[in-house]
Design a protein around this motif. Structure first.
Motif, PDB file in Angstrom:
ATOM      1  N   PRO A  39       0.815  -1.227   0.000  1.00 49.96           N
ATOM      2  CA  PRO A  39       0.000   0.000   0.000  1.00 49.96           C
ATOM      3  C   PRO A  39       0.841   1.267   0.000  1.00 49.96           C
ATOM      4  N   LEU A  40       1.934   1.268   0.774  1.00 50.66           N
ATOM      5  CA  LEU A  40       2.844   2.415   0.812  1.00 50.66           C
ATOM      6  C   LEU A  40       3.358   2.745  -0.587  1.00 50.66           C
ATOM      7  N   VAL A  41       3.746   1.702  -1.328  1.00 54.20           N
ATOM      8  CA  VAL A  41       4.296   1.891  -2.671  1.00 54.20           C
ATOM      9  C   VAL A  41       3.202   2.343  -3.630  1.00 54.20           C
ATOM     10  N   SER A  42       2.016   1.743  -3.525  1.00 52.41           N
ATOM     11  CA  SER A  42       0.903   2.139  -4.402  1.00 52.41           C
ATOM     12  C   SER A  42       0.558   3.607  -4.241  1.00 52.41           C
ATOM     13  N   ARG A  43       0.512   4.071  -2.992  1.00 49.73           N
ATOM     14  CA  ARG A  43       0.204   5.485  -2.755  1.00 49.73           C
ATOM     15  C   ARG A  43       1.256   6.384  -3.390  1.00 49.73           C
ATOM     16  N   SER A  44       2.525   6.009  -3.209  1.00 46.89           N
ATOM     17  CA  SER A  44       3.600   6.832  -3.746  1.00 46.89           C
ATOM     18  C   SER A  44       3.594   6.831  -5.271  1.00 46.89           C
ATOM     19  N   TRP A  45       3.392   5.667  -5.897  1.00 48.52           N
ATOM     20  CA  TRP A  45       3.330   5.617  -7.359  1.00 48.52           C
ATOM     21  C   TRP A  45       2.179   6.465  -7.882  1.00 48.52           C
ATOM     22  N   SER A  46       1.065   6.429  -7.194  1.00 48.08           N
ATOM     23  CA  SER A  46      -0.084   7.248  -7.622  1.00 48.08           C
ATOM     24  C   SER A  46       0.274   8.726  -7.589  1.00 48.08           C
ATOM     25  N   ARG A  47       1.004   9.135  -6.542  1.00 45.99           N
ATOM     26  CA  ARG A  47       1.417  10.540  -6.464  1.00 45.99           C
ATOM     27  C   ARG A  47       2.376  10.886  -7.603  1.00 45.99           C
ATOM     28  N   LEU A  49       2.644   9.424 -10.590  1.00 42.01           N
ATOM     29  CA  LEU A  49       1.928   9.458 -11.867  1.00 42.01           C
ATOM     30  C   LEU A  49       1.087  10.722 -11.991  1.00 42.01           C
ATOM     31  N   SER A  50       0.478  11.144 -10.875  1.00 43.47           N
ATOM     32  CA  SER A  50      -0.352  12.357 -10.928  1.00 43.47           C
ATOM     33  C   SER A  50       0.488  13.602 -11.211  1.00 43.47           C
ATOM     34  N   LEU A  51       1.781  13.533 -10.909  1.00 45.51           N
ATOM     35  CA  LEU A  51       2.692  14.649 -11.174  1.00 45.51           C
ATOM     36  C   LEU A  51       3.271  14.599 -12.589  1.00 45.51           C
ATOM     37  N   GLY A  52       2.936  13.533 -13.320  1.00 49.19           N
ATOM     38  CA  GLY A  52       3.421  13.405 -14.693  1.00 49.19           C
ATOM     39  C   GLY A  52       4.853  12.927 -14.800  1.00 49.19           C
ATOM     40  N   LEU A  53       5.385  12.276 -13.752  1.00 54.09           N
ATOM     41  CA  LEU A  53       6.757  11.779 -13.804  1.00 54.09           C
ATOM     42  C   LEU A  53       6.849  10.544 -14.688  1.00 54.09           C
ATOM     43  N   ALA A  54       8.017  10.340 -15.277  1.00 55.53           N
ATOM     44  CA  ALA A  54       8.257   9.185 -16.141  1.00 55.53           C
ATOM     45  C   ALA A  54       8.889   8.066 -15.337  1.00 55.53           C
ATOM     46  N   ALA A  55       8.412   6.827 -15.554  1.00 56.66           N
ATOM     47  CA  ALA A  55       8.965   5.675 -14.848  1.00 56.66           C
ATOM     48  C   ALA A  55      10.115   5.032 -15.599  1.00 56.66           C
ATOM     49  N   LEU A 125      22.842   8.805 -10.752  1.00 51.60           N
ATOM     50  CA  LEU A 125      21.418   9.058 -10.491  1.00 51.60           C
ATOM     51  C   LEU A 125      21.155  10.515 -10.102  1.00 51.60           C
ATOM     52  N   GLY A 126      22.221  11.306  -9.996  1.00 51.59           N
ATOM     53  CA  GLY A 126      22.047  12.663  -9.465  1.00 51.59           C
ATOM     54  C   GLY A 126      21.846  12.656  -7.969  1.00 51.59           C
ATOM     55  N   PHE A 127      22.302  11.579  -7.313  1.00 55.59           N
ATOM     56  CA  PHE A 127      22.113  11.395  -5.874  1.00 55.59           C
ATOM     57  C   PHE A 127      23.325  11.982  -5.153  1.00 55.59           C
ATOM     58  N   ALA A 128      23.415  13.325  -5.129  1.00 56.34           N
ATOM     59  CA  ALA A 128      24.600  14.002  -4.629  1.00 56.34           C
ATOM     60  C   ALA A 128      24.208  15.224  -3.810  1.00 56.34           C
ATOM     61  N   GLU A 129      25.202  15.811  -3.115  1.00 55.17           N
ATOM     62  CA  GLU A 129      24.936  16.989  -2.298  1.00 55.17           C
ATOM     63  C   GLU A 129      24.277  18.085  -3.141  1.00 55.17           C
ATOM     64  N   GLY A 130      23.252  18.683  -2.567  1.00 53.06           N
ATOM     65  CA  GLY A 130      22.535  19.765  -3.239  1.00 53.06           C
ATOM     66  C   GLY A 130      21.306  19.321  -3.996  1.00 53.06           C
ATOM     67  N   ALA A 131      21.186  18.019  -4.292  1.00 52.13           N
ATOM     68  CA  ALA A 131      20.032  17.536  -5.055  1.00 52.13           C
ATOM     69  C   ALA A 131      18.789  17.485  -4.166  1.00 52.13           C
ATOM     70  N   GLU A 132      17.644  17.850  -4.738  1.00 49.92           N
ATOM     71  CA  GLU A 132      16.368  17.752  -4.028  1.00 49.92           C
ATOM     72  C   GLU A 132      15.793  16.365  -4.284  1.00 49.92           C
ATOM     73  N   TRP A 133      15.804  15.504  -3.272  1.00 54.20           N
ATOM     74  CA  TRP A 133      15.445  14.101  -3.455  1.00 54.20           C
ATOM     75  C   TRP A 133      14.031  13.838  -2.909  1.00 54.20           C
ATOM     76  N   THR A 134      13.081  14.564  -3.474  1.00 54.14           N
ATOM     77  CA  THR A 134      11.684  14.420  -3.081  1.00 54.14           C
ATOM     78  C   THR A 134      10.942  13.592  -4.118  1.00 54.14           C
ATOM     79  N   GLU A 135       9.732  13.140  -3.750  1.00 50.05           N
ATOM     80  CA  GLU A 135       8.902  12.408  -4.715  1.00 50.05           C
ATOM     81  C   GLU A 135       8.578  13.268  -5.927  1.00 50.05           C
ATOM     82  N   ALA A 136       8.381  14.556  -5.716  1.00 47.44           N
ATOM     83  CA  ALA A 136       8.017  15.435  -6.821  1.00 47.44           C
ATOM     84  C   ALA A 136       9.122  15.530  -7.864  1.00 47.44           C
ATOM     85  N   ARG A 137      10.374  15.245  -7.460  1.00 43.27           N
ATOM     86  CA  ARG A 137      11.500  15.340  -8.393  1.00 43.27           C
ATOM     87  C   ARG A 137      11.921  13.982  -8.933  1.00 43.27           C
TER      88      ARG A 137
END
Length: 394
Positions: A39-47, A49-55, A125-137
């Motif tokens: 359920p945790l993953v389903s909720r996050s994927w729904s968010r 997809l609603s933001l128009g992110l590419a998988a 992955l861009g997983f470095a200092e300064g990166a905004e690592w939120t679901e929206a990004r």
């Protein structure tokens, strides 16, 4: 709140990681997976997809400048504990495969620690200092999802929204200010998916507890310095010496618990047992003494479209808007009476279950910044000298 493992008991890690990748392919492709997402993953994927992110590709990253990273590090209370967190992770036998990341409350990576090999992989992955690592990004990931869910999160392989994150696991937990309940940031441990160990969740939880414990210890030391500096002034009493957040360093002639409302210049405070008080700056804190003879505090809560709380003690008082959630909490505490409510009971009353303890404690802490000792804790209740009247509104 403990971190729930992404691997079910008894399951093979490699086999489960492969199943999660197939699950991702099926769900994103519009099919029905053999292993349904949590359920945790389903909720996050729904968010996501609603933001128009590419998988199937790497979404556009957003980063702050090096100068901004330095500024945020200096402003973050977590700078006091980053050295201890590095030692905790470094003590692990698998530390060479682990990447320690600490973000601020915005999900911006402020510190990153790990071997050169794992840091190079994270760079892709861009997983470095300064990166905004939120679901929206970046879609579903432990840091962003922990922020969105206000809870610890562990994700493995195909549970990440972006396919290029599937070779990874990530385990994260929010860190809160033990004085105020405010979110300070997130601690995360990540690494290659097939190196995920059952102890990683406990490691992250240990790091969170260590950080909050160290922050609390520093807070107590500051209060002790304030007490030593101001104790001679309180000899006459009744009076309080508090810090800038309303935490009591010393009291004379009155017992009010650990905290009062946040003092502000020229603003009357209502303190149970003291009544109306006008705080006076004293060194790094405030001297709080009665401004009159009245002792009872009267609260009037108007539950109109925009809730408003009025406070009166003697001839002084104030009137302020409050959030709908804070109004609900005050109503519940008023009904509970002197018996009060535990954090679990308040969570059930507000959310229907006992799984929102972190959220409840943070909300009550924010309310206590406004009202201080008027709202008592252990259990949560209105102080003895407080009378609350609720007006339902329209």
């Amino acid at each position: 709140m403990a971190v729930h493992s992404a691997v079910p008991p008894g399951r093979s890690l490699p086999a489960h990681a492969r199943d999660l990748v197939r699950m991702h392919e099926a769900v994103i492709g519009g099919g029905r997976p053999q292993v349904p997402p949590r359920p945790l993953v389903s909720r996050s994927w729904s968010r996501a997809l609603s933001l128009g992110l590419a998988a199937d590709s790497m979404n556009e990253r957003d980063s702050v400048s090096e100068t901004e990273v330095v500024r945020r590090r200096h402003a973050s209370p977590l700078r006091q504990v980053i050295g201890d967190l590095r030692q905790v992770i470094g003590a692990m036998s698998d530390a060479g495969h682990m990447l320690l990341v600490v973000t601020d409350a915005d999900g911006v990576i402020l510190w990153r620690e790990g071997s050169s090999a794992v840091r190079r992989r994270a760079d892709t992955l861009g997983f470095a200092e300064g990166a905004e690592w939120t679901e929206a990004r970046v879609g579903t990931n432990a840091i962003g999802t922990a922020l969105a869910e206000a809870a610890p999160v562990e994700l493995l392989a195909g549970e990440h929204f972006e396919q290029n994150q599937h070779p990874w696991y990530c385990t994260a937990s929010p860190i809160h200010d033990p004085r105020t309940g405010e979110l300070l940031g997130v601690i995360d441990v990540s690494g290659p998916a097939l190196t995920l160990h059952p102890a990683v969740g406990a490691l992250v939880e240990t790091g969170r507890r260590l950080a909050e414990s160290q922050l609390w210890h520093s807070h107590r030391q500051r209060l002790e310095r304030l007490r030593r500096a101001g104790e001679p002034v309180l000899a006459a009493g009744p009076a309080l010496l508090v810090d800038s957040d309303g935490w009591v360093a010393h009291s004379a002639g009155v017992a009010v618990g650990e905290r009062i409302a946040v003092p502000r210049p020229g603003q009357v405070l209502a303190v149970p047992g003291l009544g109306a008080c006008l705080p006076e700056p004293l060194g790094d804190g405030w001297l709080v003494r009665p401004a009159g003879l009245a002792r009872q505090v009267v609260l009037d809560l108007d539950l109109g479209r925009a809730p408003v709380l009025s406070l009166r003690t003697g001839e002084t008082g104030w009137r302020r808007p409050v959030t709908r959630r804070h109004a609900e909490i005050l109503v519940l505490l008023g009904k509970a009476g002197h018996q009060g409510l535990s954090a679990e009971a308040l969570s059930r009353a507000l959310h229907g279950d006992a799984d929102h303890l972190v959220t409840v404690r943070a909300e009550v802490s924010r309310l206590r910044r406004l009202l201080g000792a008027i709202v008592d804790n252990r259990p949560y209740r209105l102080a003895e000298d407080v009378r609350l009247t609720v007006h339902p509104g329209q």
